[in-house]
Design a protein around this motif. Structure first.
Motif, PDB file in Angstrom:
ATOM      1  N   LEU A 145       3.262   1.398   0.137  1.00  0.00           N
ATOM      2  CA  LEU A 145       3.298   0.226  -0.298  1.00  0.00           C
ATOM      3  C   LEU A 145       3.697  -0.241  -1.930  1.00  0.00           C
ATOM      4  O   LEU A 145       3.411  -1.116  -2.422  1.00  0.00           O
ATOM      5  CB  LEU A 145       2.507  -0.885   0.020  1.00  0.00           C
TER       6      LEU A 145
ATOM      7  N   CYS B 215       4.402  -3.882  -1.869  1.00  0.00           N
ATOM      8  CA  CYS B 215       3.574  -4.708  -1.458  1.00  0.00           C
ATOM      9  C   CYS B 215       3.115  -6.141  -1.886  1.00  0.00           C
ATOM     10  O   CYS B 215       2.406  -7.288  -1.271  1.00  0.00           O
ATOM     11  CB  CYS B 215       2.916  -4.307  -0.165  1.00  0.00           C
TER      12      CYS B 215
ATOM     13  N   LEU C 131       4.430  -8.725  -3.348  1.00  0.00           N
ATOM     14  CA  LEU C 131       5.119  -9.952  -2.448  1.00  0.00           C
ATOM     15  C   LEU C 131       4.351 -10.538  -2.397  1.00  0.00           C
ATOM     16  O   LEU C 131       3.808 -11.601  -1.680  1.00  0.00           O
ATOM     17  CB  LEU C 131       5.947  -8.871  -0.996  1.00  0.00           C
ATOM     18  N   LEU C 132       3.036 -10.080  -1.703  1.00  0.00           N
ATOM     19  CA  LEU C 132       1.240 -11.181  -1.953  1.00  0.00           C
ATOM     20  C   LEU C 132       0.877 -11.457  -2.747  1.00  0.00           C
ATOM     21  O   LEU C 132       0.875 -12.747  -2.554  1.00  0.00           O
ATOM     22  CB  LEU C 132       0.595  -9.593  -1.934  1.00  0.00           C
TER      23      LEU C 132
ATOM     24  N   LEU D 182       2.894 -14.809  -2.027  1.00  0.00           N
ATOM     25  CA  LEU D 182       2.015 -15.918  -1.229  1.00  0.00           C
ATOM     26  C   LEU D 182       1.326 -16.604  -0.790  1.00  0.00           C
ATOM     27  O   LEU D 182       0.813 -17.212  -0.607  1.00  0.00           O
ATOM     28  CB  LEU D 182       1.671 -14.169   0.018  1.00  0.00           C
TER      29      LEU D 182
ATOM     30  N   HIS E 274      -4.643 -11.775   3.743  1.00  0.00           N
ATOM     31  CA  HIS E 274      -3.277 -11.497   2.666  1.00  0.00           C
ATOM     32  C   HIS E 274      -3.377  -8.825   2.620  1.00  0.00           C
ATOM     33  O   HIS E 274      -2.508  -8.944   2.497  1.00  0.00           O
ATOM     34  CB  HIS E 274      -3.621 -11.505   1.186  1.00  0.00           C
TER      35      HIS E 274
ATOM     36  N   SER F 136      -0.516  -8.545   6.182  1.00  0.00           N
ATOM     37  CA  SER F 136       0.481  -8.580   5.311  1.00  0.00           C
ATOM     38  C   SER F 136       1.192  -7.286   4.425  1.00  0.00           C
ATOM     39  O   SER F 136       1.846  -7.307   4.497  1.00  0.00           O
ATOM     40  CB  SER F 136       0.643 -10.199   4.393  1.00  0.00           C
ATOM     41  N   THR F 137      -0.195  -7.324   3.061  1.00  0.00           N
ATOM     42  CA  THR F 137       0.323  -6.288   2.685  1.00  0.00           C
ATOM     43  C   THR F 137       0.699  -5.043   3.271  1.00  0.00           C
ATOM     44  O   THR F 137       1.617  -4.292   2.765  1.00  0.00           O
ATOM     45  CB  THR F 137      -1.343  -6.276   1.427  1.00  0.00           C
TER      46      THR F 137
ATOM     47  N   LEU G  72       1.485  -4.551   6.092  1.00  0.00           N
ATOM     48  CA  LEU G  72       2.595  -4.542   6.394  1.00  0.00           C
ATOM     49  C   LEU G  72       3.981  -4.936   6.274  1.00  0.00           C
ATOM     50  O   LEU G  72       5.356  -4.547   6.724  1.00  0.00           O
ATOM     51  CB  LEU G  72       2.426  -5.853   7.727  1.00  0.00           C
ATOM     52  N   THR G  73       3.917  -4.840   4.581  1.00  0.00           N
ATOM     53  CA  THR G  73       4.970  -5.069   3.618  1.00  0.00           C
ATOM     54  C   THR G  73       5.380  -3.769   2.936  1.00  0.00           C
ATOM     55  O   THR G  73       4.702  -2.604   3.149  1.00  0.00           O
ATOM     56  CB  THR G  73       4.750  -6.143   2.679  1.00  0.00           C
ATOM     57  N   GLY G  74       6.819  -3.893   2.830  1.00  0.00           N
ATOM     58  CA  GLY G  74       7.777  -2.257   2.611  1.00  0.00           C
ATOM     59  C   GLY G  74       7.687  -1.598   3.911  1.00  0.00           C
ATOM     60  O   GLY G  74       7.464  -1.880   4.578  1.00  0.00           O
TER      61      GLY G  74
ATOM     62  N   GLY H  63       5.473   0.474   6.738  1.00  0.00           N
ATOM     63  CA  GLY H  63       4.275  -1.098   6.697  1.00  0.00           C
ATOM     64  C   GLY H  63       4.060  -0.768   8.660  1.00  0.00           C
ATOM     65  O   GLY H  63       3.054  -1.022   8.663  1.00  0.00           O
TER      66      GLY H  63
END
Length: 612
Positions: free
Chosen positions: A17, A20, A23-24, A27, A470, A473-474, A476-478, A481
């Motif tokens: 990640l 991630c 980006l979090l 958010l 959150h 979301s973390t 799933l990011t990258g 994910g």
């Protein structure tokens, strides 16, 4: 899950990640706080010379055919007195006040004000009175203005907001408070035919580098008093209260006014709904926060209590404050809180403790932090919150940390923010864990990334809804994910069941039983929770069939959500789910465009609607 276990999990997944957490952090950072200078830090507050032009027109001439407004002049005097109060010290405004102004008097006042504004850092215009829109321009109404004019005579009798905006330009930025939506405009004659049309309600103005606050939404009335016979309008009363609270940046002031007006006018149908837009990039405080004399004492007291409580809990018995403290090199890990209620520090008399913040856990875990802070500051002074934090209240500690980080009610101080958030997280209260995790990502070192993720995992494991969403979301990011897709879906489901509206939206996007998620969001909307409208609106623009999509978008737009404002404009422009209205489409497009957090793609579509 205990902190060590959370750190092991964080280390296991962190490698996949890479971006991630960054980006979090975006958010969960308030949109208004994203504006940064070239160093990556929030820029310093706008300060310096402040000037204000305050106009209130109540007593319209009998021959003008405009109805009198009982409170407009009172509103102006009230706001002028507060802005010019010598008790504000260096934050005092130099105020030009005009009440019941004729065309000549207002133009003379504007000319003098323009000279002042050009040499000032901040300018403010407050107008209470009649106003209208004609030919895509908005006008204010002097007390001697006629009720019917030719289209060629409008500028001879009314004053355009474009002119006022130009004359009010200051070195730093400008603010406009406009309570001009009382009735529709005059009858305007067209050409030599003798035909006349009624001008529209006061609409949205174009004001770069400015904050613009409208007393109500286009097409709806702004009430003169609530309840009846009050000496001030609900808008002026709310503005006066908000601009007098120390340490509130512009977004908190505007949100406070919106909430207060809505509550004061609940006795009417419909209640009044203020709306604001802005493209400012630096903080501004009507009354800057000052460091409370007790700040250092409260921090020292909290640190002492944290140590004493940790010893006592580790030994399985209560010790008197400070006993055996010097015999130990470091305290053991903080206690796990039962029911999220902190214990009274050892040796302290429970009756001597200040009151604790009474915020339901369900609200803490589902509502954005900036709104919680505002609610608290409307009921408690920063000194009172510090006192509660100093006596071991972990919710107060987390809020004090947030207030120091963002300069809300307390001077911005990242070192103090970190210390308070560390204290809150040490109690293992999830609000403190989550906020410290966010803080470490925003301001910590690269080596603290693992700690940030571990704190997020630990908060999630307590049943804290925001943390679950959150964390999902973390995961799933990258680039890797999807390896965690199943775990993320589980977390979203848990957060949704705990009341986090965003999780319902995220599950719909992931095609996890969209009909159920949409039905639950609709139930939130029907209960008055605007988060339901916000996410239903966004789903309607993501190929989901949403009943009454326009109503949800407009409701969320009125509540200040930028994307909903843009979608409302698009629907009105195309006639999607609502009768097509180019004029209203332009209104919402202007409102959306004036918001600095609008995406470039939507900004381009708004420019098309505006013909720019």
């Amino acid at each position: 899950m205990q902190r060590n276990s959370a750190k092991k999990m964080a280390k296991r997944i962190l490698a996949g990640l890479l971006l991630c957490i960054t980006l979090l952090a975006l958010l969960i950072t308030p949109a208004w706080a994203m504006a940064q200078d070239d160093t990556g830090q929030l820029p310093r507050a706008v300060d310096g010379r402040r000037v204000a032009l305050v106009i209130g027109n109540s007593d319209y001439r009998e021959e003008s055919a405009w109805a009198d407004l009982s409170n407009a002049a009172n509103d102006a005097r009230h706001i002028a007195r507060l802005l010019g109060d010598s008790a504000r010290g260096a934050s005092r405004f130099e105020v030009t006040l005009i009440t019941d102004g004729t065309m000549e008097e207002i133009l003379e006042g504007l000319a003098a004000f323009a000279e002042s504004a050009a040499n000032a850092d901040v300018s403010l215009v407050y107008y209470a009175g009649h106003g209208f829109e004609y030919g895509r321009e908005n006008f204010i109404v002097p007390v001697d203005a006629p009720g019917q004019v030719s289209q060629y005579q409008i500028e001879q009798h009314f004053i355009g907001m474009e002119q006022i905006v130009g004359l009010a330009e200051a070195r730093g930025f400008q603010m406009f408070f406009l309570d001009a939506c009382r009735v529709r405009g005059p009858f305007v004659g067209r050409g030599s035919s003798g035909d006349a049309e009624r001008a529209g309600y006061f609409g949205a103005i174009e004001a770069p580098r400015s904050v613009v606050f409208y007393a109500t939404v286009l097409g709806e009335v702004a009430y003169d008093a609530a309840p009846p016979n009050e000496p001030l309008s609900p808008f002026a009363s709310a503005v006066g209260r908000a601009i007098s609270l120390p340490g509130l940046d512009i977004p908190y002031v505007l949100t406070s006014v919106t909430q207060d007006v809505r509550e004061a006018t609940d006795i009417y149908a419909p209640p009044q709904q203020p709306i604001f837009v802005g493209s400012w990039s630096r903080p501004f405080y009507f009354v800057p926060a000052s460091a409370p004399a007790s700040a250092g004492q409260s921090l020292a007291l909290a640190q002492s209590h944290a140590q004493d409580t940790a010893y006592a809990m580790a030994d399985g018995r209560t010790r008197s404050a400070g006993s055996d403290r010097r015999a130990r090199q470091s305290p053991p890990a903080g206690p796990q809180l039962s029911g999220m209620t902190p214990p009274v520090p050892p040796g302290a008399d429970e009756e001597d403790q200040p009151p604790r913040l009474d915020i339901p856990f369900s609200r803490l875990s589902t509502v954005d932090d900036d709104r919680i802070v505002l609610d608290v500051l409307e009921r408690h002074s920063p000194e009172e919150v510090l006192a509660m934090a100093g006596h071991g209240d972990p919710v107060a500690q987390y809020l004090v940390g947030y207030m120091y980080e963002f300069g809300a009610g307390l001077p911005r101080d990242l070192d103090m923010a970190r210390q308070w958030l560390e204290l809150a997280a040490a109690t293992e209260h999830p609000a403190g864990q989550l906020e410290l995790g966010y803080f470490l990502q925003r301001h910590g070192s690269e080596a603290e990334r693992e700690d940030a993720l571990a704190l997020l995992i630990a908060a999630s494991d307590t049943g804290y809804a925001k943390a679950k969403s959150h964390l999902a979301s973390t995961l799933l990011t990258g680039p890797s994910g999807e390896r965690y897709a199943e775990e993320a879906t589980r977390l979203y489901r848990e957060a949704a069941e705990l009341g986090h509206a965003y999780a319902r939206y995220a599950l719909s996007i992931r095609q996890d039983d969209p009909p159920t998620q949409i039905a639950r969001l609709r139930a939130l909307s029907e209960s008055g929770n605007r988060e339901g409208d916000r996410w239903l609106c966004e789903l309607s623009q993501s190929s989901f069939a949403i009943d009454e999509a326009y109503r949800h978008c407009e409701t969320a737009a009125r509540d200040g959500y930028t994307i909903a404002r843009a979608y409302t404009a698009l629907m009105l422009d195309t006639g999607e789910g609502v009768e097509r209205s180019p004029g209203m489409a332009r209104y919402w497009a202007r409102i959306a465009t004036e918001s600095f957090d609008l995406s470039e793609g939507l900004r381009a579509r708004m420019a098309t609607i505006l013909g720019e």
